[in-house]
Each structure stands twice: as structure tokens, then as C-alpha cells.
Design a protein around this motif. Sequence first.
Motif, PDB file in Angstrom:
ATOM      1  N   TYR A 509       0.834  -1.204   0.000  1.00 17.39           N
ATOM      2  CA  TYR A 509       0.000   0.000   0.000  1.00 17.39           C
ATOM      3  C   TYR A 509       0.870   1.257   0.000  1.00 17.39           C
ATOM      4  O   TYR A 509       0.609   2.212  -0.744  1.00 17.39           O
ATOM      5  N   ASP A 510       1.895   1.259   0.850  1.00 22.28           N
ATOM      6  CA  ASP A 510       2.763   2.436   0.940  1.00 22.28           C
ATOM      7  C   ASP A 510       3.545   2.646  -0.355  1.00 22.28           C
ATOM      8  O   ASP A 510       3.787   3.793  -0.765  1.00 22.28           O
ATOM      9  N   SER A 511       3.958   1.571  -1.005  1.00 25.95           N
ATOM     10  CA  SER A 511       4.768   1.689  -2.217  1.00 25.95           C
ATOM     11  C   SER A 511       3.935   2.081  -3.428  1.00 25.95           C
ATOM     12  O   SER A 511       4.419   2.803  -4.314  1.00 25.95           O
ATOM     13  N   VAL A 512       2.703   1.612  -3.492  1.00 25.24           N
ATOM     14  CA  VAL A 512       1.850   1.923  -4.638  1.00 25.24           C
ATOM     15  C   VAL A 512       1.453   3.398  -4.638  1.00 25.24           C
ATOM     16  O   VAL A 512       1.342   4.030  -5.699  1.00 25.24           O
ATOM     17  N   TYR A 513       1.263   3.975  -3.450  1.00 26.60           N
ATOM     18  CA  TYR A 513       0.763   5.344  -3.374  1.00 26.60           C
ATOM     19  C   TYR A 513       1.726   6.315  -4.031  1.00 26.60           C
ATOM     20  O   TYR A 513       2.931   6.300  -3.785  1.00 26.60           O
ATOM     21  N   SER A 514       1.180   7.176  -4.880  1.00 29.57           N
ATOM     22  CA  SER A 514       1.952   8.209  -5.566  1.00 29.57           C
ATOM     23  C   SER A 514       1.393   9.567  -5.181  1.00 29.57           C
ATOM     24  O   SER A 514       0.183   9.781  -5.227  1.00 29.57           O
ATOM     25  N   GLY A 515       2.273  10.467  -4.801  1.00 30.28           N
ATOM     26  CA  GLY A 515       1.831  11.804  -4.434  1.00 30.28           C
ATOM     27  C   GLY A 515       1.667  12.743  -5.601  1.00 30.28           C
ATOM     28  O   GLY A 515       1.431  13.936  -5.403  1.00 30.28           O
ATOM     29  N   SER A 516       1.751  12.236  -6.829  1.00 26.57           N
ATOM     30  CA  SER A 516       1.675  13.087  -8.005  1.00 26.57           C
ATOM     31  C   SER A 516       0.269  13.623  -8.204  1.00 26.57           C
ATOM     32  O   SER A 516      -0.726  12.903  -8.052  1.00 26.57           O
ATOM     33  N   ARG A 517       0.178  14.900  -8.583  1.00 26.42           N
ATOM     34  CA  ARG A 517      -1.113  15.507  -8.886  1.00 26.42           C
ATOM     35  C   ARG A 517      -1.404  15.500 -10.387  1.00 26.42           C
ATOM     36  O   ARG A 517      -2.355  16.153 -10.840  1.00 26.42           O
ATOM     37  N   ARG A 518      -0.610  14.760 -11.129  1.00 25.80           N
ATOM     38  CA  ARG A 518      -0.875  14.624 -12.555  1.00 25.80           C
ATOM     39  C   ARG A 518      -2.103  13.764 -12.788  1.00 25.80           C
ATOM     40  O   ARG A 518      -2.467  12.927 -11.961  1.00 25.80           O
ATOM     41  N   SER A 600      11.628  20.620 -19.664  1.00 27.93           N
ATOM     42  CA  SER A 600      11.714  22.061 -19.803  1.00 27.93           C
ATOM     43  C   SER A 600      10.379  22.708 -20.116  1.00 27.93           C
ATOM     44  O   SER A 600      10.110  23.832 -19.699  1.00 27.93           O
ATOM     45  N   ASN A 601       9.492  21.984 -20.844  1.00 21.46           N
ATOM     46  CA  ASN A 601       8.219  22.565 -21.258  1.00 21.46           C
ATOM     47  C   ASN A 601       7.014  21.894 -20.638  1.00 21.46           C
ATOM     48  O   ASN A 601       5.921  22.431 -20.694  1.00 21.46           O
ATOM     49  N   GLY A 602       7.167  20.736 -20.065  1.00 15.13           N
ATOM     50  CA  GLY A 602       6.031  19.995 -19.545  1.00 15.13           C
ATOM     51  C   GLY A 602       5.647  20.427 -18.153  1.00 15.13           C
ATOM     52  O   GLY A 602       6.161  21.385 -17.589  1.00 15.13           O
ATOM     53  N   ASN A 603       4.704  19.678 -17.614  1.00 11.73           N
ATOM     54  CA  ASN A 603       4.238  19.968 -16.265  1.00 11.73           C
ATOM     55  C   ASN A 603       5.273  19.503 -15.261  1.00 11.73           C
ATOM     56  O   ASN A 603       5.790  18.391 -15.361  1.00 11.73           O
ATOM     57  N   PRO A 604       5.583  20.295 -14.271  1.00 17.83           N
ATOM     58  CA  PRO A 604       6.527  19.844 -13.259  1.00 17.83           C
ATOM     59  C   PRO A 604       5.893  18.787 -12.389  1.00 17.83           C
ATOM     60  O   PRO A 604       4.688  18.766 -12.185  1.00 17.83           O
ATOM     61  N   ALA A 605       6.738  17.888 -11.910  1.00 18.11           N
ATOM     62  CA  ALA A 605       6.236  16.819 -11.046  1.00 18.11           C
ATOM     63  C   ALA A 605       5.794  17.406  -9.721  1.00 18.11           C
ATOM     64  O   ALA A 605       6.417  18.303  -9.166  1.00 18.11           O
ATOM     65  N   ALA A 606       4.665  16.906  -9.217  1.00 15.41           N
ATOM     66  CA  ALA A 606       4.136  17.409  -7.961  1.00 15.41           C
ATOM     67  C   ALA A 606       4.976  16.889  -6.802  1.00 15.41           C
ATOM     68  O   ALA A 606       5.487  15.775  -6.851  1.00 15.41           O
ATOM     69  N   PRO A 607       5.156  17.691  -5.769  1.00 17.07           N
ATOM     70  CA  PRO A 607       5.923  17.223  -4.620  1.00 17.07           C
ATOM     71  C   PRO A 607       5.198  16.108  -3.900  1.00 17.07           C
ATOM     72  O   PRO A 607       3.965  16.055  -3.878  1.00 17.07           O
ATOM     73  N   ALA A 608       5.966  15.194  -3.335  1.00 21.35           N
ATOM     74  CA  ALA A 608       5.383  14.066  -2.613  1.00 21.35           C
ATOM     75  C   ALA A 608       4.759  14.561  -1.309  1.00 21.35           C
ATOM     76  O   ALA A 608       5.248  15.505  -0.693  1.00 21.35           O
ATOM     77  N   PRO A 609       3.655  13.962  -0.876  1.00 19.28           N
ATOM     78  CA  PRO A 609       3.029  14.387   0.373  1.00 19.28           C
ATOM     79  C   PRO A 609       3.896  14.030   1.563  1.00 19.28           C
ATOM     80  O   PRO A 609       4.726  13.135   1.506  1.00 19.28           O
ATOM     81  N   ARG A 610       3.675  14.738   2.638  1.00 14.83           N
ATOM     82  CA  ARG A 610       4.474  14.492   3.831  1.00 14.83           C
ATOM     83  C   ARG A 610       4.131  13.161   4.474  1.00 14.83           C
ATOM     84  O   ARG A 610       4.971  12.484   5.019  1.00 14.83           O
ATOM     85  N   THR A 611       2.856  12.805   4.425  1.00 20.15           N
ATOM     86  CA  THR A 611       2.431  11.554   5.037  1.00 20.15           C
ATOM     87  C   THR A 611       1.599  10.786   4.041  1.00 20.15           C
ATOM     88  O   THR A 611       0.946  11.363   3.167  1.00 20.15           O
TER      89      THR A 611
END
Length: 639
Positions: A509-518, A600-611
Motif C-alpha cells: 500500500y505504501d509503495s503503490v501510493y503516488s503523491g503526483s497531482r498529474r 523544460s516545457n512539460g508539467n513539473p512533477a508534484a511534490p510528494a506528500p508528507r504523510t
Amino acid sequence: SNSDKRLPPPSLHSLALSLSPSLRAAKDRPWCALPAVLCSGRRMRMRGFRERSAKCKTERNENEIATSAWSVRRQASNMRGVALLCVCVLALCLQGAEGVAKLPATETPTFAELSDLRGRSRHIAVITTASLPWMTGTAVNPLLRAVYLEKRREHHEVSLVIPWVSTEDQKKIFGGTVFQEQAAQASWVRSWVKKYLGYSTHIRILFYHGAYMPEFGSIFPTGDVTASIPEGERDVAILEEPEHLTWTHLGDKWCEAFNFVVGVVHTNYINYALNDHQTVLPLRPVRAAILATLNDWCCRAYCHRVIKLSDAVPSFPNSITCNIHGVRSNFIEIGVTKIRSSIFGYPRFSKGLYFIGKALWSKGYRQLFHNLKEYRRMKGANLEVDVYGSGPDEMLIKDEVQKEGLAWTFCGPVDHASPAIHDYKVMINPSLSDVVCTTTAEALAMGKFVVCADHPSNEFFKTFRNCFVYSTMKEFVLCLNHALAADPAPLTDNDRYRLSWEAATERLYDSVYSGSRRKRKHAVDRILADVHCKLASWRLLRDWVPLGPDAARRDGAEATEETLLLRVKRDLLAVSMLSFSFLTVAALALSNSLTDSSESNGNPAAPAPRTLPRAPRGAATVPTLAPRQPLALFPSQSA
């Protein structure tokens, strides 16, 4: 009274004069005042009635006017509704075969929402490249993962998707067991779960068509694997060995067919390619380079998340390293029974050394052969080792051992939880090709000593007290002597939990979770998926072999079952050889050029959540347990 100087009450005559001006002349006739007052009151009442009547008439007219205006507005609204309905019906009639107009799309969920497996029920499909009765890691571990996911408090709808091969291939890989129908094999798998786990499972078992390739020692899909899962249940896909499943994939793109795709890397194919004795030595690095590039390409194109069981495999895009495997509960129960000493004073372990694994030189037999030969040279003792397992290199291994004079006893294949294994005290695992060795975890769960190499695949096991790690031949000798002389320490509750499948599912569960907002994959990944699908489906690559689709027709003979089976295998071999070369060149060019432009032109990766997301309030939670530090036998060994 006169004291308070109040005026006398007015007379009836003065009251009448004040009420009506017509009574002013009646000053000398006060007796006429009463009828005048009564007449004046009547006139006042009539005047009020007339005023009220006029007011009501005015309000009634206003209400009628308002009612008529509302009626006009309502009729106009009805006319507009009728006109709009006519326009919609006309639009549907004109659209015809183009289909019904789509409703406005709802907001697309992000990867962070799609990757959260906690707190709600999901449709999860566990897709693997092998199946029982083939006792291999890619058959057992995905089955156990599906069973324990179905047991979770979220009540997931879990499906296990396994390959269905021909009866000829079943005889080669199932050890003589043959199934004529898919339902018979599914029943066998369920009975195995009931036997070794102690309870029944309700997971759904689905099949896709595959063919066994002896050249690779693996099963390859021969059709669209995504078609095996109903469209309404394509939510989360866990691809066990994603590179293997997508090398020759010709169906729907995985990331478009499923909401979220997770790949679990089991096998170090690069190591196998470099140490494959069946390939000419100069071609091994070329084959390994092609394979590494293709693996990176397929995982990037078809997976949202890649989980590496250890750092023994190269890095992949969107990857994380975590051991998400566990051991069956019966191994832990065996270890619990070994904690208590015998009431008759017998030792807990009456046997010495053993090794278990598939009979392949790359599975640790080569390292075990050299280590024990060196131990005999340094100590002058020829240690007795019982070897369990079978495989393609079994006869070659036996010949080498007999020629060298080592005291190995080959006992054949056996389940690791068999009573024949319970009394061994030390397991040797010198393998350098495994990603995570399941037998090492099982031996630790049974309370045994494990002597293994200092390798990334053993990083998880270094934190257990009964695991001895060596880097040199001298350390191997010291570890082996210490293990034979000492007694294993009993496992703690923390150690038993970390080895269980319950803890492995929490790590999943912890490994599958992605904090990306894409909300969708990068353009580079989508382009790579399109290019792979186009190249893998080229007729030039699939029909180049002599036994192509039209071979039987050209010869004037009907295609038999054996001919069709051989045709499929040769087609797969064509794709695995020729298309790999084309894909390698294109992958290197596209990955280098498009990655720079997207960054350089795409969407920046979203920061990972703290928890990480937690379970809903009131649900049971699993405590986080700190790993135990390893027992350092040498000053240079780090925790």
C-alpha cells in the motif's frame, strides 16, 4: 372631586355636537342627541364599508393583473421548453449513426487519488507470468498477494490472471500434471491455498493464452492479456514482471485500459543475459544491453508505478525499492514450535547444512560450488550439504560435483515447508542473481540460520539476528563455522510480523501510493507506448520466419495443432529478437530527446506528500515497527 381639579365628564349633548356637525342646532333639544349619535355611527360604518369595498376591488384588480402576467410568463416558458425539446430531438435525429452526444466530463482524478488503496473497495487484477503447479516464485507470490489482498478490511474485488498453456507445455513445466480445462486448474489452485494456508479463498481466477518458450524458460502471452479482464473491472492492475508481460504486448495499452497500473519487478534479466552459458560469450553483453533498454522502455510506457523488490535490478522510471513479499503463516508456525526445547533433551535442530533452489547454475549453484571447494581447501573438511531442487542444469551440476568430489546429496524437488526441512539448522544462499530470495525469508521464519552473500538482494534480511552476511571467502568460512557451532536466536514478535504477508501488504500500500497531482502520463511515455505497439505489430517482424501464417497454405496442407503452436512460438521468437533491435535504437533516441523537452516545457512533477493516506477513522491500524539491527560478526560490517 374638586380637590384634584378634574373637569366634569362631558355631557351627552356635547358629545353629540362633537360627533356630528348637524347636531349643533340641537343645543336647545338635548333629548334628540341619542338618535343623532346612532345615525352618525351608522353613516361611519357605511363609509368604512365603502372604503373597504373600494380597497378590495383595487387589490382584486391588482391580483388579476398579476395572475394574468404570471400566466403569460408561464406560457412563454412552456413554449421555450417545447422549442428546446424539439431542438434536442432534431439534433439526435440528425446525429444518427454518430452516437448520442456525450455529457460534460467530470473532473479526472489525480494519480494520488487513483493510487490510494486504503479506505475503500477497489477492483484489483493481479496478472502474472506463471501459475501453479509450476512451483516458481512468479507463480506462488502473486497468488499469495491476491489472497491476502482479498482478506483486507477494504474488501477488494481481487482477480488473479494466470496463463493457460497447451497440454504439451503443461507436461514440461507442471511435472506431469495435466489439465484439460481451465476450471480444473483453477480448482487445483484453490485446493493448494486451502491446504497450505488453512482457509478457502474467494478470489476470481482468470486465464489468458500463453506459450512456453524453452529458449527463455518462460511463458509468453499469445494474445491480448487485457481482454481477459471485463471492462467494468479494469481499475487497478498489478503486473508481476511487467517487462515480461509487455515485451510482445499487442492489445490495448495498459495505462489506457486501467486507471492505475503497478509493475512489480521479480527477475534480474540482465544478470541472466550476462551469465547465460547457452549464448556465445561475445553476444552476452549485446543481449544484456538490448534487454535493459527494452525493459526500461516497456515499464515506462505501460506502468504508472514500478516497485523493485531490491536494488539488485537497475532503476526504472517512477520506481521505488521495497520488499513487498512475505511468507506463509505455516512457516512462522514452524518457527514458533522450534522455540521450545524438547522435554527429552533433544536438540532443536538435528541436521546441518542444506540448499534449496531451482537447478540452474545462475541460481547460486556456481557460487556454492566454488565456496565449498574453497572451504575444503582452507579447513580441510568436506562439508556435507543436502541440495533440494530440480531444473535444466541438474545433470550438469551433478557431473561437476561428482568430478570435484564434493559431499553433496541431491534430494530432488520438495516444498520448503515439508517436514524433511524442519530439522536443518543452517541454510546457505550464495546466489547473486535473485532480486529477493523467498527461501531466505522462509528459512528465517522457521528459526534457522541463513548464511548469504553481501548483495542488494539480501538488504532486507540483514536486519535479522539469524542472518550472517559475508563479503569475502574468509568471512564465509567464519560465518559458516559460527552458524554450525551456535544455536539460532528465537524470533521476536517484531521479526515474525515483518516476515508475514500482512506486513508485506502494508508495504505494498505504501509503495503503490503516488503523491503526483498529474492526471495522465507524460507525453514521452504515451509516445513510447504508441511506438512499441506499432513496431510489435509489424507484419514484417511477425512473418519473417519460414513457418509464417501462410506456410501451411503454401504447402497445400492444413494447419495442425502442433503446427499452429510452433507458429505462435516462432512468431514470439521473431518479435523477441528483431523487434528488440528496432525498439532499442528508437528507445534511446526518444528517451534522450523527449525527456529533455518534457522537463523544460512539460508539467513539473508534484511534490510528494508528507504523510501517506491513512485508513478511515475507527478502522484498525497496524503499528509501525522499527527494524532490528543485524548481528555484526566483523568490524567492517555495517548495519
